[in-house]
Design a protein around this motif. Structure first.
Motif, PDB file in Angstrom:
ATOM      1  N   THR A  55       0.815  -1.218   0.000  1.00  0.00           N
ATOM      2  CA  THR A  55       0.000   0.000   0.000  1.00  0.00           C
ATOM      3  C   THR A  55       0.850   1.270   0.000  1.00  0.00           C
ATOM      4  N   GLY A  56       2.177   1.098   0.047  1.00  0.00           N
ATOM      5  CA  GLY A  56       3.069   2.252   0.037  1.00  0.00           C
ATOM      6  C   GLY A  56       3.385   2.801   1.411  1.00  0.00           C
ATOM      7  N   ASN A  57       2.987   2.081   2.472  1.00  0.00           N
ATOM      8  CA  ASN A  57       3.314   2.500   3.825  1.00  0.00           C
ATOM      9  C   ASN A  57       4.547   1.745   4.333  1.00  0.00           C
ATOM     10  N   VAL A  58       5.202   2.288   5.321  1.00  0.00           N
ATOM     11  CA  VAL A  58       6.476   1.729   5.790  1.00  0.00           C
ATOM     12  C   VAL A  58       6.234   0.475   6.616  1.00  0.00           C
ATOM     13  N   ARG A 104      10.394   4.725  13.323  1.00  0.00           N
ATOM     14  CA  ARG A 104       9.160   5.420  13.744  1.00  0.00           C
ATOM     15  C   ARG A 104       8.922   6.670  12.904  1.00  0.00           C
ATOM     16  N   ALA A 105       9.974   7.437  12.665  1.00  0.00           N
ATOM     17  CA  ALA A 105       9.824   8.649  11.854  1.00  0.00           C
ATOM     18  C   ALA A 105       9.404   8.294  10.432  1.00  0.00           C
ATOM     19  N   ALA A 106      10.008   7.250   9.868  1.00  0.00           N
ATOM     20  CA  ALA A 106       9.650   6.833   8.512  1.00  0.00           C
ATOM     21  C   ALA A 106       8.182   6.407   8.444  1.00  0.00           C
ATOM     22  N   GLN A 107       7.735   5.659   9.449  1.00  0.00           N
ATOM     23  CA  GLN A 107       6.342   5.208   9.463  1.00  0.00           C
ATOM     24  C   GLN A 107       5.370   6.370   9.610  1.00  0.00           C
ATOM     25  N   ASP A 108       5.756   7.408  10.321  1.00  0.00           N
ATOM     26  CA  ASP A 108       4.865   8.552  10.523  1.00  0.00           C
ATOM     27  C   ASP A 108       4.809   9.480   9.320  1.00  0.00           C
ATOM     28  N   PHE A 109       5.920   9.635   8.618  1.00  0.00           N
ATOM     29  CA  PHE A 109       5.982  10.648   7.562  1.00  0.00           C
ATOM     30  C   PHE A 109       5.764  10.106   6.150  1.00  0.00           C
ATOM     31  N   ILE A 110       6.074   8.842   5.925  1.00  0.00           N
ATOM     32  CA  ILE A 110       5.945   8.281   4.573  1.00  0.00           C
ATOM     33  C   ILE A 110       4.610   7.535   4.473  1.00  0.00           C
ATOM     34  N   LYS A 111       3.713   8.060   3.662  1.00  0.00           N
ATOM     35  CA  LYS A 111       2.390   7.468   3.481  1.00  0.00           C
ATOM     36  C   LYS A 111       2.094   7.303   1.991  1.00  0.00           C
ATOM     37  N   GLY A 141       3.424   5.707  -0.251  1.00  0.00           N
ATOM     38  CA  GLY A 141       4.585   5.704  -1.130  1.00  0.00           C
ATOM     39  C   GLY A 141       5.064   7.066  -1.563  1.00  0.00           C
ATOM     40  N   LYS A 142       4.509   8.133  -0.963  1.00  0.00           N
ATOM     41  CA  LYS A 142       4.895   9.485  -1.367  1.00  0.00           C
ATOM     42  C   LYS A 142       6.120   9.944  -0.572  1.00  0.00           C
ATOM     43  N   VAL A 143       7.172  10.280  -1.311  1.00  0.00           N
ATOM     44  CA  VAL A 143       8.420  10.710  -0.683  1.00  0.00           C
ATOM     45  C   VAL A 143       8.933  11.941  -1.403  1.00  0.00           C
ATOM     46  N   GLU A 144       9.305  12.954  -0.631  1.00  0.00           N
ATOM     47  CA  GLU A 144       9.924  14.147  -1.201  1.00  0.00           C
ATOM     48  C   GLU A 144      11.053  14.585  -0.278  1.00  0.00           C
ATOM     49  N   GLU A 145      11.802  15.595  -0.733  1.00  0.00           N
ATOM     50  CA  GLU A 145      12.992  16.013  -0.014  1.00  0.00           C
ATOM     51  C   GLU A 145      12.702  16.363   1.443  1.00  0.00           C
ATOM     52  N   GLY A 146      11.648  17.111   1.699  1.00  0.00           N
ATOM     53  CA  GLY A 146      11.324  17.504   3.063  1.00  0.00           C
ATOM     54  C   GLY A 146      11.032  16.313   3.955  1.00  0.00           C
ATOM     55  N   ILE A 147      10.336  15.308   3.415  1.00  0.00           N
ATOM     56  CA  ILE A 147      10.020  14.113   4.188  1.00  0.00           C
ATOM     57  C   ILE A 147      11.285  13.330   4.519  1.00  0.00           C
TER      58      ILE A 147
END
Length: 486
Positions: free
Chosen positions: A25-28, A425-432, A434-440
Motif C-alpha cells: 500500500t506504500g506504507n512503511v 518510527r519517523a519513517a512510518q509517521d511521515f511516509i504514506k 509511497g509518497k516521498v519528497e525532499e522535506g520528508i
C-alpha cells in the motif's frame, strides 16, 4: 516490496545509509539504520605498546579525538595499576571539558540547528551551516567560530597539537601548565562561557518559543522509550571525566551501577547481519529485539541520558539552565529525542564553566604531573563520558604493556538500537502511500541527528572476521540458498 534508500546519510560523522521498506500500500513496513564502513582499530592495536595507544586511537576520528585519547590513557593507568597525580587529573579534566565545548558547538550549529533555523522541510541548499549563517547573520556566525576557536587553542596548549594530541602518558601528563598558560586559558574560558550562554539563547529563541517546533519536540514521532546510562558523582550530579556509571529503566528507577570491568556484568553486544555496527543491550534483561518500550533491553547514552540519569550539573549557570529545563519538561525520564539538542546546549555551558573553574585553580600549574609506574598488571579499562555518551576502552596486555586484546564500545554503538527505532518510527509517521519528497526525507533523518552519530568511531569488527551473508535467488527471483559466516 518497494525500497527507499537514504544514501548517504547527511550531517553526521562517518558514512551510513537508511533502508526503508514499503508494503504493497506504500506504507512503511520496516526501516534499518545500516553502517556500511568498517575500520578495524580493535585488531591493529594488538602488538602496540600501551603508551602509544592513546595517540593512535585519537586518529579514529578527527572530531572525537579528545575523548578516545582520554579514555585510552585512563585504561593505560589501569594497565599499570597507577593512580595519576591530582594535578594530572585536573589537566585531563580541563582538556576533556574544552573538548566538550568545541564538539558540542560544532554539532549544534553545523548539524542540529539548521533543521530549526532554516526549517525541517527547507531545501538542502539552505538547510546547512552556510544557510544558517546567512539567516542569523555573518557577524553572529563569526562570533560563534571565534569563541569555538578559543576551545581549540586550549586543546592545543594542553595536548601539544590542536587535532591529535600527544601529551598524555600512563600515570599522568607529560607537559605541565605554566602560569602564563593558565592566565591565557582563564582569559579564553570567558569566551567559552559566553558561547554557552549565547547557545542557550539561540535555542530559546529559535526552538522553545516556536509553537510548531515544540509540538514536534514533545510529540510522539520523535520519541523512543528506552533505558538510560550515564556517569554521576556521589551527589548524583553529571560527570564527564570520572564517576560511576548508573543505569535507570524507562520509569527512572535505578537498575544498576558499574565501574571499570564491571561493565561486563551489564552490557552485552550482539552482531546483526545487516550492519557492521554491533548492537549492545542490557545483559540482565536479555535480548528483546530492536524494539523500545518498558520490556526492552535497549538503552541510550549521551546528553539526554545524562539529563535523565543525573540530578543536574555542578556549576551555577548550568544548574540554573537545568532547573528551567526540568520545570518545562516535568519529572521523570524524558523520552523525546529532540530534547537531546536542549541538553547538549546546557552541557556546553556546564563544560565551559568547568574550564573556567579549573583555570582559576593555581594548583594546576604544579610540576607534580606524573606518578611513577611499576610493572604492568596486564589489564585495564578506561571509561569516560564522551561528548556522545559513555565510552569504554578495554585493553589486555602482557607484562611489558604490549597490547594483546582490545575492545572499544563507543557512544554510537550503545545507541545503535534506539537510533534504529527512531528512524523506523519517523519513517512510518511521515511516509504514506509511497509518497516521498525532499522535506520528508529530512524529517526522517532528523530522527538520528539528536544522537550525534559518529560512525567513524563506532565501526569495528569482532576478532577474526566480519559478519557476511550472501543470499542466492533463482531465475524466478525466489530465495534459493543463504550462506553466512555468523
Amino acid at each position: 516490496m518497494k525500497r527507499i534508500e537514504i544514501n548517504p546519510m547527511t550531517r553526521l560523522e562517518g558514512h551510513g545509509k537508511i533502508s526503508i521498506f514499503l508494503d504493497d500500500t506504500g506504507n512503511v513496513e520496516n526501516a534499518f539504520f545500516q553502517t556500511v564502513e568498517l575500520r578495524g582499530y580493535e585488531r591493529f592495536l594488538r602488538g602496540m605498546p600501551i603508551e602509544e595507544v592513546p595517540r593512535t586511537v585519537s586518529t579514529i576520528c578527527g572530531v572525537c579525538r579528545g575523548v578516545h585519547y582520554t579514555a585510552s590513557v585512563k585504561a593505560g593507568d589501569a594497565v599499570y595499576g597507577v593512580e595519576p597525580t591530582p594535578t594530572a587529573k585536573k589537566i585531563r579534566e580541563l582538556f576533556l571539558n574544552a573538548h566538550y565545548v568545541e564538539d558540542h558547538c560544532a554539532i549544534l550549529y553545523a548539524l542540529g540547528f539548521p533543521d530549526f533555523v532554516a526549517g525541517p522541510t527547507a531545501g538542502p541548499a539552505v538547510r546547512n551551516l552556510i544557510g544558517l549563517i546567512e539567516i542569523v547573520g555573518v557577524e553572529t556566525g563569526r562570533t560563534v567560530l571565534k569563541k569555538r576557536r578559543s576551545a581549540v587553542r586550549i586543546l592545543e596548549m594542553l595536548g601539544g597539537r590542536p587535532i591529535h594530541p600527544v601529551a598524555a602518558v600512563p600515570g599522568g601528563w607529560s607537559k605541565r601548565i605554566t602560569e602564563e598558560e593558565r592566565q591565557e586559558i582563564l582569559a579564553l574560558s570567558r569566551d567559552l562561557v559566553e558561547l554557552g550562554q549565547m547557545t542557550l539563547q539561540v535555542f530559546d529563541s529559535v526552538v522553545l518559543k516556536n509553537k510548531d517546533y515544540m509540538e514536534l519536540v514533545l510529540g510522539d514521532t520523535y520519541k523512543v522509550v528506552c533505558n538510560y546510562a550515564g556517569t554521576v558523582d556521589d551527589q548524583n550530579k553529571v560527570q564527564y571525566y570520572e564517576g560511576t556509571q548508573k543505569i535507570i529503566n524507562t520509569r527512572g528507577e535505578e537498575i544498576g551501577r558499574f565501574q571499570g570491568k564491571g561493565y561486563l556484568d551489564f552490557i552485552a553486544e550482539r552482531v546483526l547481519p545487516w550492519s557492521y555496527l554491533k548492537m549492545p543491550y542490557l545483559k540482565k534483561i536479555g535480548w528483546q529485539g530492536v524494539e523500545d518500550g518498558e520490556a526492552g533491553s535497549l538503552y541510550c547514552v549521551g546528553p539526554l541520558a545524562r539529563y535523565n540519569v543525573g540530578s543536574g550539573y555542578d556549576t551555577p549557570l548550568a544548574r540554573e539552565a537545568y532547573e528551567a529545563m526540568r520545570e518545562a519538561l516535568g519529572p521523570g525520564p524524558v523520552h523525546n529525542i529532540l530534547v537531546y539538542h536542549w541538553a547538549r546546549a546546557v552541557e556546553l555551558l556546564n563544560a565551559a564553566e568547568k574550564v573556567q573553574q579549573l583555570a582559576m585553580d593555581e594548583r594546576i600549574t604544579s610540576d607534580d604531573i606524573r606518578a611513577p609506574l611499576d610493572e604492568a598488571v596486564g589489564e585495564g579499562v578506561g571509561i569516560i563520558e564522551a561528548v556522545r555518551g559513555i565510552l569504554i576502552h578495554h585493553y589486555k596486555t602482557d607484562k611489558r604493556g604490549i597490547v594483546e586484546d582490545a575492545n572499544l564500545i563507543v557512544a554510537t554503538t550503545h545507541n545503535k538500537g534506539p537510533i534504529n527505532v527512531a528512524v523506523r518510527r519517523a519513517a512510518q509517521d511521515f511516509i504514506k502511500d509511497g509518497k516521498v519528497e525532499e522535506g520528508i526525507i529530512n524529517m526522517v533523518e532528523m530522527a538520528y541527528r539528536p544522537y550525534d552519530i559518529c560512525l567513524a568511531c563506532a565501526t569495528h569488527t569482532l576478532p577474526g572476521r566480519q559478519p557476511v551473508q550472501i543470499d542466492i535467488y533463482d531465475s524466478q527471483g525466489k530465495p534459493y540458498q543463504t550462506l553466512k559466516n555468523f
